[in-house]
Write a protein that holds these residues in place. Structure first.
Motif, mmCIF file in Angstrom:
data_model
loop_
_atom_site.group_PDB
_atom_site.id
_atom_site.type_symbol
_atom_site.label_atom_id
_atom_site.label_comp_id
_atom_site.label_asym_id
_atom_site.label_seq_id
_atom_site.Cartn_x
_atom_site.Cartn_y
_atom_site.Cartn_z
ATOM 1 N N SER A 1 0.841 -1.212 0.000
ATOM 2 C CA SER A 1 0.000 0.000 0.000
ATOM 3 C C SER A 1 0.873 1.257 0.000
ATOM 4 C CB SER A 1 -0.900 0.051 1.238
ATOM 5 O OG SER A 1 -1.723 -1.076 1.292
ATOM 6 N N PRO B 1 -1.918 -7.413 -5.732
ATOM 7 C CA PRO B 1 -1.872 -5.952 -5.897
ATOM 8 C C PRO B 1 -1.849 -5.490 -7.353
ATOM 9 C CG PRO B 1 0.340 -6.771 -5.503
ATOM 10 C CD PRO B 1 -0.563 -7.989 -5.596
ATOM 11 N N GLY C 1 -6.356 -7.240 -1.430
ATOM 12 C CA GLY C 1 -5.419 -6.607 -2.371
ATOM 13 C C GLY C 1 -6.167 -5.569 -3.200
#
Ligand code: NDP
Ligand code: ZN
Length: 348
Positions: A44, A245, A267
């Motif tokens: 993140s 991700p 994700g």
């Protein structure tokens, strides 16, 4: 009096990390000042630093997996005293009065007043921007700090504050129990924690990754197998957690759920890679539940930390120096990283 701080920041979405001096809001009566020992690097942080979800607030000091030592306490503080260890995750404040906050789901504050650890305006301090854990200290309301025992391995504690809680929470929410079949998609910082927790809860765990480079590690953690594709999988799952991700087809995982099976999505790929669920596929193979999950509340984060220490469930970590953040980002986005990089703040 404002608190002087130093750390590493990016000044735009294409910048590299540079030393950065700044100040934090002064300590309120309910605040503690933490000297940061270690900060984990979560994917993140990369999405945020590069404005992949939305336009970021710059200069930006990322970092929301924070472990350190309490060096000052406000006069109303009861949870901590100077010298104690503490952890801070993705948020540092919220309204405290709405239904969600009262139930300790502070990440979903109904008044929209969840203050994230960085890349956020602090509603409680004149909307000044928050700065995260790639730094030497942080001021936080005691309510949002997690109690950590003095003998805890602090470099392992740091990643628990995000990677730990974000995977522990959906496993609990879905009520995973002995014998359940759990899939973990994406086998990095979060995925490896999901595997460890699910194995500990007695589930049969399978990993989905892009290649089999980390198959050995998956098996060592107790997974039954690692698949490099969602095609021709003979197994059906009670729960699949996706920590991926990047761009991928969610539907391929939904297809692998049992009747009544659940897919927990944590994700969050870049906004430009619009993800979607195919309604026809969802309906024709119905009876499945798909939900999103965001970190966990403060109460549950403390529970996760206590559980992890008790069962010695720790992240796989690699310690780096503060001037190696760019290198770590590069590895994390090019398939060269193993699990979690953790910055040793002594190197700041
Ligand atoms: P990492 O980079 O540590 O791990 C991601 C893993 O996913 C890597 O092992 C990567 O493999 C793998 N992967 C990438 N693409 C695919 C694919 N198509 N299929 C299978 N595996 C794939 O990231 P983190 O674990 O730190 O974070 C994961 C995601 O979770 C991020 O999007 C992050 O923002 C989000 N997140 C969400 C939170 C929440 O509250 N919901 C909290 C924390 C993080 P490879 O090595 O091959 O690239
Ligand atoms: Zn995180």
């Amino acid at each position: 009096k404002r608190i002087n701080a130093k750390g590493y920041a990016v000044h735009s979405k294409t910048d590299t990390f540079k030393p950065f001096e700044f100040s934090r809001h002064s300590m309120g009566d309910n605040d503690i000042l933490i000297e940061i020992m270690y900060a984990g690097i979560c994917h993140s942080d990369i999405h945020s630093a590069r404005s992949e979800w939305h336009e970021g607030i710059y200069p930006m000091v990322p970092g929301h997996e924070i472990a350190g030592k309490v060096v000052a306490v406000g006069k109303n503080v009861t949870k901590f005293k100077v010298g104690d260890y503490a952890g801070v995750g993705c948020m540092v404040n919220s309204c405290g009065e709405c239904e969600a906050c009262k139930r300790s789901h502070e990440q979903f504050c109904e008044r929209g007043q969840t203050v994230l650890t960085y890349d956020c305006k602090d509603h409680f301090h004149n909307d000044e921007p928050t700065y995260g854990g790639y730094s030497n200290n942080i001021v936080v309301s005691e309510k949002f700090a997690i109690t950590v025992p003095k003998d805890a391995p602090m470099e392992k504690v740091a990643p628990l504050l995000c990677a730990g809680i974000t995977t522990y929470s959906p496993l609990k929410f879905s009520g995973v129990k002995k014998g359940d079949v759990v899939g973990v998609a994406g086998f990095g910082g979060l995925g490896s924690m999901a595997v460890k927790y699910a194995v500990n809860m007695g589930a049969d765990v399978y990993v989905f990754a892009r290649n089999d480079k980390k198959k050995k590690e998956a098996l060592e953690m107790g997974a039954k197998d690692l698949f490099t594709s969602t095609k021709d999988i003979p197994i059906r799952f009670d729960l699949i957690i996706s920590t991926i991700p990047t761009g991928y087809d969610v539907n391929n995982y939904v297809d692998l759920l049992k009747y009544g099976g659940e897919m927990a999505i944590v994700g969050l790929p870049p906004a430009e890679l619009k993800q979607s669920i195919d309604l026809a596929r969802l309906i024709f193979s119905g009876g499945k539940k798909v939900y999103g999950s965001m970190i966990g509340g403060i109460k549950e984060t403390q529970e996760m930390l206590d559980f992890s220490l008790k069962h010695k469930i720790y992240p796989e970590t690699e310690i780096i120096a503060a001037n190696q953040i760019d290198e770590a980002y590069q590895k994390l986005t090019s398939g060269q990283a193993k699990f979690r990089y953790v910055i040793d703040m002594k190197t700041l």
